[in-house]
Design a protein around this motif. Structure first.
Motif, PDB file in Angstrom:
ATOM      1  N   ASP A 204       0.822  -1.211   0.000  1.00 43.51           N
ATOM      2  CA  ASP A 204       0.000   0.000   0.000  1.00 43.51           C
ATOM      3  C   ASP A 204       0.855   1.259   0.000  1.00 43.51           C
ATOM      4  O   ASP A 204       0.534   2.238  -0.667  1.00 43.51           O
TER       5      ASP A 204
ATOM      6  N   TRP B 115       0.376   3.930  -3.091  1.00 42.77           N
ATOM      7  CA  TRP B 115      -0.062   5.304  -2.857  1.00 42.77           C
ATOM      8  C   TRP B 115       1.053   6.307  -3.146  1.00 42.77           C
ATOM      9  O   TRP B 115       0.783   7.429  -3.575  1.00 42.77           O
TER      10      TRP B 115
ATOM     11  N   GLN C 258      -3.128   2.969   8.110  1.00 41.30           N
ATOM     12  CA  GLN C 258      -4.505   2.775   7.692  1.00 41.30           C
ATOM     13  C   GLN C 258      -5.375   2.839   8.934  1.00 41.30           C
ATOM     14  O   GLN C 258      -4.975   2.372   9.999  1.00 41.30           O
TER      15      GLN C 258
ATOM     16  N   GLN D 251     -10.755  13.382   2.013  1.00 38.09           N
ATOM     17  CA  GLN D 251      -9.348  13.645   1.726  1.00 38.09           C
ATOM     18  C   GLN D 251      -9.010  15.074   2.130  1.00 38.09           C
ATOM     19  O   GLN D 251      -9.766  16.006   1.867  1.00 38.09           O
TER      20      GLN D 251
ATOM     21  N   GLY E 101      -6.578   9.499   1.297  1.00 32.63           N
ATOM     22  CA  GLY E 101      -7.620   8.902   0.466  1.00 32.63           C
ATOM     23  C   GLY E 101      -8.368   7.844   1.251  1.00 32.63           C
ATOM     24  O   GLY E 101      -8.016   7.530   2.393  1.00 32.63           O
ATOM     25  N   MET E 102      -9.410   7.320   0.625  1.00 31.95           N
ATOM     26  CA  MET E 102     -10.234   6.305   1.281  1.00 31.95           C
ATOM     27  C   MET E 102     -10.628   5.225   0.292  1.00 31.95           C
ATOM     28  O   MET E 102     -10.678   5.463  -0.913  1.00 31.95           O
ATOM     29  N   GLU E 103     -10.904   4.056   0.841  1.00 32.57           N
ATOM     30  CA  GLU E 103     -11.404   2.938   0.054  1.00 32.57           C
ATOM     31  C   GLU E 103     -12.665   2.427   0.734  1.00 32.57           C
ATOM     32  O   GLU E 103     -12.734   2.350   1.953  1.00 32.57           O
ATOM     33  N   ASN E 104     -13.669   2.107  -0.072  1.00 31.56           N
ATOM     34  CA  ASN E 104     -14.933   1.584   0.429  1.00 31.56           C
ATOM     35  C   ASN E 104     -15.119   0.203  -0.196  1.00 31.56           C
ATOM     36  O   ASN E 104     -15.724   0.081  -1.262  1.00 31.56           O
ATOM     37  N   PRO E 105     -14.582  -0.851   0.443  1.00 30.57           N
ATOM     38  CA  PRO E 105     -14.618  -2.183  -0.161  1.00 30.57           C
ATOM     39  C   PRO E 105     -16.037  -2.629  -0.507  1.00 30.57           C
ATOM     40  O   PRO E 105     -16.936  -2.598   0.327  1.00 30.57           O
TER      41      PRO E 105
ATOM     42  N   GLU F 242     -18.230  -1.145  -2.094  1.00 32.52           N
ATOM     43  CA  GLU F 242     -19.185  -0.040  -2.168  1.00 32.52           C
ATOM     44  C   GLU F 242     -20.439  -0.302  -1.339  1.00 32.52           C
ATOM     45  O   GLU F 242     -21.539   0.124  -1.682  1.00 32.52           O
TER      46      GLU F 242
ATOM     47  N   THR G 111     -14.856   1.255   5.954  1.00 33.41           N
ATOM     48  CA  THR G 111     -14.101   2.252   5.202  1.00 33.41           C
ATOM     49  C   THR G 111     -12.646   2.136   5.608  1.00 33.41           C
ATOM     50  O   THR G 111     -12.335   2.079   6.799  1.00 33.41           O
TER      51      THR G 111
END
Length: 107
Positions: free
Chosen positions: A46, A50, A60, A71, A86-90, A92, A97
């Motif tokens: 990661d 990034w 994280q 962000q 940044g962010m990730e939403n596995p 959706e 998060t």
């Protein structure tokens, strides 16, 4: 160990820009709420991924539910400062998060 013991409470701050008394541009941080999440070091994969996108990450924060930050926000925990890259939403699904952060001591 149960999940409630792992969750840490972070203060969420958002940068606000304006003019100071001399008319110069100045930035201040305004508290906008809190979030609870699990803090972990970012994996080497990661970090590299990034960094290639010009967003260095060191940690994280995995938060249950929909994103509660964006962000550019700053998260405070026990005197430590984490800047949201940044962010990730596995999936959706807003079940979890993953917030990608850079810990900094200079600002």
């Amino acid at each position: 160990m149960s999940l409630p013991k792992l969750l840490k409470t972070f203060q969420v701050e958002r940068k606000k820009t304006g003019l100071n008394g001399k008319g110069a541009r100045a930035a201040t941080w305004m508290a906008v709420g809190t979030l609870r999440g699990v803090l972990a070091d970012a994996s080497p994969h990661d970090r590299l991924q990034w960094k290639q996108m010009q967003h260095p990450v060191t940690h994280q924060i995995v938060q249950p539910g929909a994103p509660q930050t964006k962000q550019g926000d700053r998260l405070l925990y026990n005197g430590r400062k984490f800047y949201v890259q940044g962010m990730e939403n596995p999936g959706e699904l807003n079940a979890w998060t993953i917030i990608m952060c850079e810990e900094r001591e200079d600002a």
